[in-house]
Structure formats: C-alpha cells, structure tokens
Write a protein that holds these residues in place. Structure first.
Motif, PDB file in Angstrom:
ATOM      1  N   LEU A 156       0.826  -1.209   0.000  1.00  0.00           N
ATOM      2  CA  LEU A 156       0.000   0.000   0.000  1.00  0.00           C
ATOM      3  C   LEU A 156       0.863   1.262   0.000  1.00  0.00           C
ATOM      4  N   TYR A 157       1.952   1.247   0.769  1.00  0.00           N
ATOM      5  CA  TYR A 157       2.839   2.412   0.770  1.00  0.00           C
ATOM      6  C   TYR A 157       3.427   2.639  -0.619  1.00  0.00           C
ATOM      7  N   VAL A 158       3.875   1.547  -1.248  1.00  0.00           N
ATOM      8  CA  VAL A 158       4.496   1.668  -2.569  1.00  0.00           C
ATOM      9  C   VAL A 158       3.504   2.299  -3.555  1.00  0.00           C
ATOM     10  N   VAL A 159       2.241   1.883  -3.467  1.00  0.00           N
ATOM     11  CA  VAL A 159       1.233   2.445  -4.370  1.00  0.00           C
ATOM     12  C   VAL A 159       0.893   3.875  -3.957  1.00  0.00           C
ATOM     13  N   PHE A 160       0.790   4.094  -2.650  1.00  0.00           N
ATOM     14  CA  PHE A 160       0.342   5.402  -2.174  1.00  0.00           C
ATOM     15  C   PHE A 160       1.345   6.516  -2.491  1.00  0.00           C
ATOM     16  N   PHE A 161       2.636   6.219  -2.436  1.00  0.00           N
ATOM     17  CA  PHE A 161       3.646   7.255  -2.704  1.00  0.00           C
ATOM     18  C   PHE A 161       3.987   7.349  -4.189  1.00  0.00           C
ATOM     19  N   MET A 162       3.417   6.456  -5.001  1.00  0.00           N
ATOM     20  CA  MET A 162       3.767   6.429  -6.416  1.00  0.00           C
ATOM     21  C   MET A 162       3.500   7.757  -7.147  1.00  0.00           C
ATOM     22  N   PRO A 163       2.331   8.361  -7.006  1.00  0.00           N
ATOM     23  CA  PRO A 163       2.062   9.590  -7.777  1.00  0.00           C
ATOM     24  C   PRO A 163       3.124  10.674  -7.544  1.00  0.00           C
ATOM     25  N   MET A 164       3.370  10.964  -6.278  1.00  0.00           N
ATOM     26  CA  MET A 164       4.342  11.998  -5.913  1.00  0.00           C
ATOM     27  C   MET A 164       5.740  11.650  -6.444  1.00  0.00           C
ATOM     28  N   ASN A 165       6.178  10.431  -6.192  1.00  0.00           N
ATOM     29  CA  ASN A 165       7.537  10.046  -6.553  1.00  0.00           C
ATOM     30  C   ASN A 165       7.736   9.981  -8.061  1.00  0.00           C
ATOM     31  N   VAL A 166       6.741   9.469  -8.785  1.00  0.00           N
ATOM     32  CA  VAL A 166       6.859   9.406 -10.246  1.00  0.00           C
ATOM     33  C   VAL A 166       6.942  10.821 -10.812  1.00  0.00           C
ATOM     34  N   MET A 167       6.168  11.728 -10.218  1.00  0.00           N
ATOM     35  CA  MET A 167       6.232  13.121 -10.669  1.00  0.00           C
ATOM     36  C   MET A 167       7.637  13.684 -10.439  1.00  0.00           C
ATOM     37  N   LEU A 168       8.202  13.435  -9.262  1.00  0.00           N
ATOM     38  CA  LEU A 168       9.547  13.942  -8.959  1.00  0.00           C
ATOM     39  C   LEU A 168      10.578  13.349  -9.922  1.00  0.00           C
ATOM     40  N   TYR A 169      10.514  12.043 -10.129  1.00  0.00           N
ATOM     41  CA  TYR A 169      11.500  11.380 -10.983  1.00  0.00           C
ATOM     42  C   TYR A 169      11.368  11.815 -12.443  1.00  0.00           C
ATOM     43  N   SER A 170      10.146  11.844 -12.958  1.00  0.00           N
ATOM     44  CA  SER A 170      10.026  12.186 -14.375  1.00  0.00           C
ATOM     45  C   SER A 170      10.380  13.656 -14.586  1.00  0.00           C
ATOM     46  N   GLY A 171      10.150  14.488 -13.555  1.00  0.00           N
ATOM     47  CA  GLY A 171      10.578  15.883 -13.653  1.00  0.00           C
ATOM     48  C   GLY A 171      12.102  15.995 -13.688  1.00  0.00           C
ATOM     49  N   TYR A 172      12.751  15.128 -12.918  1.00  0.00           N
ATOM     50  CA  TYR A 172      14.209  15.194 -12.836  1.00  0.00           C
ATOM     51  C   TYR A 172      14.877  14.702 -14.113  1.00  0.00           C
ATOM     52  N   LEU A 173      14.159  13.873 -14.884  1.00  0.00           N
ATOM     53  CA  LEU A 173      14.716  13.287 -16.109  1.00  0.00           C
ATOM     54  C   LEU A 173      15.251  14.342 -17.085  1.00  0.00           C
ATOM     55  N   SER A 174      14.645  15.518 -17.084  1.00  0.00           N
ATOM     56  CA  SER A 174      15.074  16.547 -18.041  1.00  0.00           C
ATOM     57  C   SER A 174      16.527  16.956 -17.798  1.00  0.00           C
ATOM     58  N   ASN A 175      17.058  16.621 -16.600  1.00  0.00           N
ATOM     59  CA  ASN A 175      18.473  16.916 -16.327  1.00  0.00           C
ATOM     60  C   ASN A 175      19.409  15.866 -16.929  1.00  0.00           C
ATOM     61  N   ILE A 176      18.836  14.752 -17.384  1.00  0.00           N
ATOM     62  CA  ILE A 176      19.666  13.679 -17.935  1.00  0.00           C
ATOM     63  C   ILE A 176      19.463  13.654 -19.448  1.00  0.00           C
ATOM     64  N   PRO A 177      20.478  14.017 -20.226  1.00  0.00           N
ATOM     65  CA  PRO A 177      20.297  14.134 -21.676  1.00  0.00           C
ATOM     66  C   PRO A 177      19.937  12.798 -22.323  1.00  0.00           C
ATOM     67  N   THR A 178      19.060  12.839 -23.325  1.00  0.00           N
ATOM     68  CA  THR A 178      18.649  11.613 -24.016  1.00  0.00           C
ATOM     69  C   THR A 178      19.813  11.004 -24.801  1.00  0.00           C
ATOM     70  N   ALA A 179      20.838  11.826 -25.060  1.00  0.00           N
ATOM     71  CA  ALA A 179      22.012  11.313 -25.761  1.00  0.00           C
ATOM     72  C   ALA A 179      22.610  10.115 -25.020  1.00  0.00           C
ATOM     73  N   LEU A 180      22.499  10.139 -23.683  1.00  0.00           N
ATOM     74  CA  LEU A 180      23.004   9.016 -22.890  1.00  0.00           C
ATOM     75  C   LEU A 180      22.257   7.730 -23.224  1.00  0.00           C
ATOM     76  N   ASP A 181      20.919   7.842 -23.336  1.00  0.00           N
ATOM     77  CA  ASP A 181      20.107   6.675 -23.702  1.00  0.00           C
ATOM     78  C   ASP A 181      20.536   6.141 -25.053  1.00  0.00           C
ATOM     79  N   GLU A 182      20.670   7.105 -26.000  1.00  0.00           N
ATOM     80  CA  GLU A 182      20.978   6.702 -27.372  1.00  0.00           C
ATOM     81  C   GLU A 182      22.336   6.021 -27.449  1.00  0.00           C
ATOM     82  N   ALA A 183      23.322   6.596 -26.782  1.00  0.00           N
ATOM     83  CA  ALA A 183      24.661   6.002 -26.780  1.00  0.00           C
ATOM     84  C   ALA A 183      24.604   4.583 -26.238  1.00  0.00           C
ATOM     85  N   SER A 184      23.853   4.416 -25.162  1.00  0.00           N
ATOM     86  CA  SER A 184      23.737   3.097 -24.550  1.00  0.00           C
ATOM     87  C   SER A 184      23.019   2.129 -25.487  1.00  0.00           C
ATOM     88  N   HIS A 185      22.032   2.666 -26.203  1.00  0.00           N
ATOM     89  CA  HIS A 185      21.275   1.861 -27.160  1.00  0.00           C
ATOM     90  C   HIS A 185      22.184   1.383 -28.293  1.00  0.00           C
TER      91      HIS A 185
END
Lengths: 287, 293
Positions: A156-185
């Motif tokens: 229940l905790y994992v589900v209950f904190f999901m909205p807030m945490n997913v928002m924080l994480y996906s917001g932070y993603l903009s600091n990580i360039p997609t070039a890193l994904d592509e290089a790894s790909h």
C-alpha cells in the motif's frame, strides 16, 4: 543552504538583527519545552509527580533508567522498532527502484506519445486521493487476498507514494540528456540495462529526496498499519504507543519513557542526516 | 490506444515494463476508489449480508448532523491552521533569513517538530493541556486555564490547532526560507534606491517574488489539515461530544467499528470529491495570481 547574505530585516540595522537574534533564540523554547518535559517526566518516579508545575517540570531526584527498561518490556520495544525499520526500509528500497523506473518509462516517452502522457496524468491524479477515502475498501481487499499484514502495508505504501515520486522522478529526467540513452542503445544495451546502468545512477540526487520523503512519511504513519495490521499481533513504533496508551495510559512516567524511546530513532537520524532531510523536504515540496 | 502512432520496438518494451506498474497502481488505488463508491450504494455494516439501497447513503450524508458537524470542524480547523501556520512561518522565515548568529543551528532546531510523529507529539501535548496549563492557570489565578481545554466543547479544537501548527510551522518555514533565498540581493538594492524599506520593501518586493512559495505552502498546509487524524486520535478522540471529530476520524471510527461501512463509504467518496474541488480551486486561483505578478 549556503551562507547567502541577503539584506533582510525590517530596519536592516545591526541592532534590529540583534533583536531578531534574541527573539529567535527565545522562540526555540517553544520547540524545546515539550521535548524537555518529555525527558524530565520519563526519568521520574510516579511519586515525584505532584500536582503543581514544579512537580512535573523539576529535575528528577535520581536519573534512573528503570522507566525505560520497563517501557521497553511493556511495549515490546525491540520488536516494534524492528517492524518500523522493516516497513520503512522495504518501502524506501522498493519505491526508489520501482518509482524511478516508472518515472523514466513515462518521462522519456510522454512528450511524443499521447498514451504515455495519459498514463502520467492517471498516476498523478492519485495524489488527490486521501488514504481515509480508500481505507475501508482496502481493509476488505487486503483481507480477501490474505495480505492484511506487514507485506500488505508495504504494498500500500508503494502504491500510495507512487504519484508523488513518479512526478519527482520524471521531472528530474530533463536533467539527464537523451544522448546518454541513445549512446547506450547503440552499444547494444536494452531498455532495462540502459535504465539500470545509465539512468538510475544519474538520478542520485532525486533518490535522496524520494528516500527522505518516503522514509519520513512511512516511519511516522499511524493510519495504514492501524487499519491493515489490526488482526495481527504486529506493532509499529507509533502503534505501540497507541496500544500502550489504551492499556496503561495513567502511568505518565512509563508513558513518557516510551514516547521518548519512540522519538529517539528519528531524532538520531535527523542529527546525522539533517542536511539531506531538509533538502529532501524542500525539494519534494518545491518541485 | 493511439492508432496514428506506430510503435517502435523500443517503445513496446517501455510499454511492457510500465504496464505491470500501472496494474499495481490500479489495483490498490483506483479499484478501491470504485469499490468505495460501490459500498456506498449498500447498507453494508462491515460484516454479514447487505442489500443495495441506491443513492440513499449519498443523500443522507448531506442530512446527517454528525457528518455536517465533522465537515464544519474540519474546515474550521483547516482554514485557521492554514492562516496561522503561514503567517507565523513567514515571519519566522524572514527572521531566520536575516543576518543573525547561529543561523544554521537555529534553522535546524526550528525544523525538529516536523520530523516527529503526530501521534506521539499529540500525547506529549495532551499532558501539557491536561496538567501543565491548568497548573499554571491555578498558580497565576487565571480561571480560564484552570480546567483542561481538551475537556471544553468550545476550546478543544484550539488545542488541536496548536499541536498541528507546532508541527506545520516547521515545514512551511523551511520552504519559505528556500523561497527567500531565491530573491536576489540586487533587487533589494534597487528597491533601497527607490526608498522602499521596512514594510514597503516586504510588501512590494519580497512578497511578489516569493508568491510561488506561498502557493505551495497554502496548498500543502490546507491539504494536510483537511486530513487531520493523528492529532485527534492522540488528543481528543473526536470529543468532547464530537466537537473535534474530523472527517478522516469519523470515517475511521464509524466505518471500521461503528457498523456504518456503507454509509461512511458514501461519506468517504464525497470527501474525495471535496478534496479534488479544493485542490483545483486553490491551484486555479493562486495560479492566476502568480501570472499577474
């Protein structure tokens, strides 16, 4: 929290700042007084508690730890502490891994694919749902599938904190360039490998924020374990205080020894990681 | 789903990893919400058989005096809390952000109440309200204080505000401090040249610049206050004579053990709609204010 010197204060003069300084120190008493009282009463004998102010707030005649020993026994302290540590630890670890993954999966695709944007909004909308609203159906549901226990509370905790945490994480993603994904790909790594080897380590600052927020909410939560684990004999640290209060509420010295024991772990944690905790709380609120 | 979009292999993997997480979320968030609505349509007592009663519960929620009372209390508590906490924490933040000695230590101390659990804090304050304040009242000859305010139907809610504020101020202060740190010094210098000092400086320069932080704090504080539970559990258990029964506490108390599972489910669902309405209202109103400035 750098030593930014901002010219502040109503008058801006030296005297004004000194007055502010003194007022702020005096104001600390509002924080210190309840804690002082807790310590003092926890060390006293019931016979020392007279009905005047001095009786409650004066120093005890001897600093004996017998109240603590008894409180530990009555509230099954180590067991409750173990449960609180287990719930908090497991929740934090799962949240950090699962929510950063979800944040990555959604955050990378939602700009281009409508379905992912819809998933994002769907998850975020969960922030509007207070636990009290879901409480009764969840009690039935967890009982039906046999997880009305510590495991269920973690889920229940994992589900209950999901909205807030997913928002924080996906917001932070903009600091990580997609070039890193592509290089790894290009190097032949799959989505999971890219996430685990490249993205996850790069999300480190956000992990700290999420871990602090999740840990503090889990550690201090009363309602979820209260309604979900009521059928088991298991207690968390706050629940132990609740049960103690209903059984032995009149022995204040024992009660305060127990409260102090319940407050100590998080106070110690705060003294060690004060900076991370304050930053975590601010980041979580502001982002 | 989205027909126009052709899914690449990479995107399909993303979707495949995401779907189990979404299912988990659905099962323990959306499903219970739907189930709650369903229970609201029944006369379920929490055990045994039950029948459908249509929308009767949802209508009776609006007529029930105890529910009405709990909404009144919760709103009164939330509004007083939000105003008191934000005024005090803004003043405190201004102080803690000025040129003072021991700044970091002071900030650290003022944040302590926020990390402590609401239940234990409630128990500690319960002792203060029950024994310390009356003892002080007696010694000082203030008859108003000589009885515990927790026993008074008129004043018990103030005790809950005090405990809630003690913890809430710590949180909001730290957010205001981080807001004040975003105001660049040269803005104040420019303001100084224009002759704005003291109250004018605060009102015309500081306040507009930290408006986003005021929004955050108002929304956070209101949301937390609307869900007040731990403090009530520790201080009054909804009493005396239900004068401090919050909505969360009423749902818990009557729904879980009072045989009103169906009725309180309806109440909970309406509470959910109220929370959504308040959140949307606050963000729209305050969002507009930010844009103007």
């Amino acid at each position: 929290m750098s030593k930014a010197t901002i010219n502040e204060g109503a008058v801006g003069g030296r005297t004004a700042n000194r007055i502010i300084n003194i007022l702020l120190v005096i104001g600390c008493l509002t924080v210190a007084f309840p804690l002082y009282m807790t310590v003092i009463i926890a060390f006293k004998k019931p016979s020392e508690m007279t009905n005047d102010v001095a009786g409650a707030l004066g120093f005890p005649s001897s600093w004996s730890f017998s109240n603590f020993a008894e409180a530990m026994e009555v509230t099954d302290f180590w067991h409750s502490l173990g449960n609180s540590l287990l719930l908090t630890g497991a929740t934090v670890i799962i949240c950090v891994i699962l929510h950063s993954l979800a944040g990555y999966l959604i955050g990378r695709k939602m700009a281009r694919i409508k379905a992912f944007k819809a998933f994002y909004l769907y998850l975020i909308s969960g922030m509007f749902v207070p636990f009290a609203v879901l409480m009764m159906p969840l009690v039935k549901q967890t009982a039906e599938i046999g997880i009305a226990n510590r495991f269920g509370v973690i889920v229940l905790y994992v589900v209950f904190f999901m909205p807030m945490n997913v928002m924080l994480y996906s917001g932070y993603l903009s600091n990580i360039p997609t070039a890193l994904d592509e290089a790894s790909h290009v190097d032949g790594a799959g989505v999971w490998q890219t996430f685990w080897k490249i993205i996850f380590p790069n999300m480190k600052p956000m992990h700290a924020t999420v871990a602090v927020l999740t840990a503090m909410s889990t550690w201090n939560d009363v309602m979820t374990p209260l309604v979900i684990m009521s059928g088991t004999d298991e207690n968390t640290l706050p629940l132990a205080q609740l049960n103690f209060q209903t059984q032995f509420g009149t022995n204040y010295n024992l009660a305060f020894a127990s409260y102090l024991l319940a407050l100590l772990p998080i106070l110690i944690f705060y003294v060690i990681c004060q900076k991370q905790i304050i930053n975590g709380v601010v980041n979580g609120a502001v982002k | 789903m989205n027909k126009k979009h052709t899914w690449s292999k990479n995107e399909k993997v993303f979707l495949g990893l995401l779907i189990p997480i979404l299912i988990l979320f659905f099962c323990f968030n959306t499903l219970p919400l739907i189930k709650g609505f369903y229970y609201g349509l029944t006369n379920f007592r929490g055990y045994g058989n039950y029948d459908f009663v249509g929308l009767r519960n949802f209508i009776e929620v609006f007529q029930d005096s105890r529910v009405g009372k709990s909404y009144l209390f919760t709103f009164k508590y939330a509004i007083v809390m939000t105003i008191a906490v934000n005024v005090i924490s803004l003043i405190l933040a201004l102080g803690l952000n000025s040129k003072i000695r021991g700044k970091n230590a002071l900030r650290g101390i003022y944040f302590v109440p926020n990390i402590l659990g609401g239940l234990v804090v409630g128990y500690i304050f319960s002792f203060i309200f029950t024994y310390i304040l009356p003892a002080i009242g007696e010694a000082a000859g203030i008859s108003f204080l000589s009885n515990s305010i927790l026993g008074s139907t008129t004043w018990a809610w103030v005790a809950i505000v005090i405990v809630g504020a003690w913890q809430g101020i710590a949180m909001n202060t730290i957010i205001y401090i981080s807001g004040l740190q975003t105001v660049p010094e040269d803005v104040y210098e420019a303001g100084m040249l224009d002759g704005s000092t003291g109250w004018r400086k605060f009102k015309d320069i500081t306040l507009p610049l930290i408006m986003p932080f005021i929004t955050i704090n108002l929304v956070l504080c209101m949301k937390n206050a609307m869900m007040v539970f731990d403090q009530i559990m520790a201080l009054t258990k909804g009493g005396p004579s239900q004068s401090t029964e919050s909505i969360s506490y009423l749902i818990y108390n009557n729904g879980m053990s009072g045989g009103q599972f169906g009725f309180q489910s309806a109440n909970a669902f309406i509470f959910f709609i109220v929370i959504v309405a308040i959140s949307i209202f606050q963000t729209t109103i305050l969002g507009k204010k930010e844009e103007q400035l």
